[in-house]
Design a protein around this motif. Sequence first.
Motif, PDB file in Angstrom:
ATOM      1  N   ILE A 104      63.866  34.913  41.553  1.00  0.00           N
ATOM      2  CA  ILE A 104      63.360  35.512  42.790  1.00  0.00           C
ATOM      3  C   ILE A 104      61.932  36.002  42.596  1.00  0.00           C
ATOM      4  N   LEU A 105      61.022  35.595  43.475  1.00  0.00           N
ATOM      5  CA  LEU A 105      59.720  36.258  43.609  1.00  0.00           C
ATOM      6  C   LEU A 105      59.839  37.165  44.827  1.00  0.00           C
ATOM      7  N   GLY A 106      59.741  38.478  44.620  1.00  0.00           N
ATOM      8  CA  GLY A 106      60.204  39.438  45.619  1.00  0.00           C
ATOM      9  C   GLY A 106      59.316  39.600  46.832  1.00  0.00           C
ATOM     10  N   ASN A 107      58.250  40.350  46.707  1.00  0.00           N
ATOM     11  CA  ASN A 107      57.438  40.700  47.876  1.00  0.00           C
ATOM     12  C   ASN A 107      56.262  39.729  47.986  1.00  0.00           C
ATOM     13  N   VAL A 108      56.545  38.568  48.576  1.00  0.00           N
ATOM     14  CA  VAL A 108      55.548  37.483  48.596  1.00  0.00           C
ATOM     15  C   VAL A 108      54.341  37.871  49.454  1.00  0.00           C
ATOM     16  N   ASP A 109      54.563  38.529  50.582  1.00  0.00           N
ATOM     17  CA  ASP A 109      53.419  38.954  51.426  1.00  0.00           C
ATOM     18  C   ASP A 109      52.495  39.890  50.647  1.00  0.00           C
ATOM     19  N   ALA A 110      53.073  40.805  49.879  1.00  0.00           N
ATOM     20  CA  ALA A 110      52.250  41.729  49.092  1.00  0.00           C
ATOM     21  C   ALA A 110      51.524  40.993  47.965  1.00  0.00           C
ATOM     22  N   MET A 111      52.169  39.980  47.380  1.00  0.00           N
ATOM     23  CA  MET A 111      51.494  39.169  46.343  1.00  0.00           C
ATOM     24  C   MET A 111      50.256  38.503  46.930  1.00  0.00           C
ATOM     25  N   ARG A 112      50.403  37.945  48.138  1.00  0.00           N
ATOM     26  CA  ARG A 112      49.256  37.270  48.774  1.00  0.00           C
ATOM     27  C   ARG A 112      48.134  38.267  49.030  1.00  0.00           C
ATOM     28  N   ALA A 113      48.498  39.506  49.347  1.00  0.00           N
ATOM     29  CA  ALA A 113      47.500  40.536  49.642  1.00  0.00           C
ATOM     30  C   ALA A 113      47.064  41.282  48.384  1.00  0.00           C
ATOM     31  N   ALA A 114      47.597  40.890  47.216  1.00  0.00           N
ATOM     32  CA  ALA A 114      47.280  41.536  45.936  1.00  0.00           C
ATOM     33  C   ALA A 114      47.468  43.049  46.012  1.00  0.00           C
ATOM     34  N   THR A 115      48.609  43.442  46.566  1.00  0.00           N
ATOM     35  CA  THR A 115      48.891  44.868  46.736  1.00  0.00           C
ATOM     36  C   THR A 115      50.348  45.147  46.361  1.00  0.00           C
ATOM     37  N   ARG A 116      50.635  46.417  46.089  1.00  0.00           N
ATOM     38  CA  ARG A 116      51.993  46.802  45.655  1.00  0.00           C
ATOM     39  C   ARG A 116      53.010  46.531  46.765  1.00  0.00           C
TER      40      ARG A 116
END
Length: 346
Positions: A104-116
């Motif tokens: 699982i890659l969890g918070n994909v939207d946050a990964m795209r935004a480089a944020t927690r």
Amino acid sequence: MTSNAESNPDRTPLPRPLGDFLGFTLAGCAPRPDVGALHNGIAWNWRGEGVLQLTPPLATTASPSIVVSAGIHGDETAPIELTSKLVADVCSARVPLTCRLLVILGNVDAMRAATRYVDDDMNRMFGCRFHPLGRSREAPRAAALEQAVEAFYSLAHAERWHFDLHTAIRASEFEKFALLPATGGLAHEPMLEWIRAARLDAVLMHSSPSHTFTHYTASAHGARACTLELGRVRRFGMNDLGAFAVPMRALANQLGGRSEIHAGVALPPVFQVIAQIEKHSDRFEFLVDPDVPNFTAFAAGTLIARDGDYRYEVTHPSERIVFPNPNVKPGLRAGLMVVECDDQAK
Ligand code: ZN
């Protein structure tokens, strides 16, 4: 940003969701068809954005079922990159797989935004589908991950494991440590054995329920679960992944059903969570340096925080602080207080 697509030993390129799980997920792609089988017999099944099941040919519902997750916090890049590499290594048979595996890659939207996180800390949202955080953009993602895990474990008739990979925001007296959720009657010994193999520097035992991903998998599904903190937050591509080699080798061994011989390796120091610092309102005052490293010790009598009538003062001879963060939203924890267990308590 991500590794190039990996190859099979026979040089047949892996399908892109498997060879570059991270890049494929960040691009918002979905494979068509969403299932397939590799030359080595591993069946893959895309269970939704950033959720991939891998099943080796001889695995059955009586095989161990392991969940490996990363990126529940979107800026914790090293475990995200390592998890993507693990998928490629398993699919190309560099890492043997004998169990059922859900990655699982969890918070994909946050990964795209480089944020927690985008709206709310996802690791405070599991096990509470009807929580007031329902309008948060993290809420549907947390619910989708719960459903994916539930579907995966519903066919797991043997031992269930969950490794949730993180990196800490701050320095730490112990660089690599594990947090075990409060599991009631579930024995910790198998996970403590794995922790010895992974050569972690410390173990932290929770004593009360929380809304973390690992508390959810342990309490709702009986998984042997741990949250792993493996060093510091860096940007994608800036990580020294070699620093994670030993715990990742222990994880790979777990996937292959191989146990390492680690005679003479002692269990690292074990700490018990005795309290959490509670932030009730915007009047919250944090009275010690919020930038101290994790596991910094404070002596009895130290006033750590206050908020209206609420005060947190150290009462044990020595208490250590973990994850101090006065900037959380009111209603959330602003830190954990822990004490070291004596040998008998281990
Ligand atoms: Zn984290």
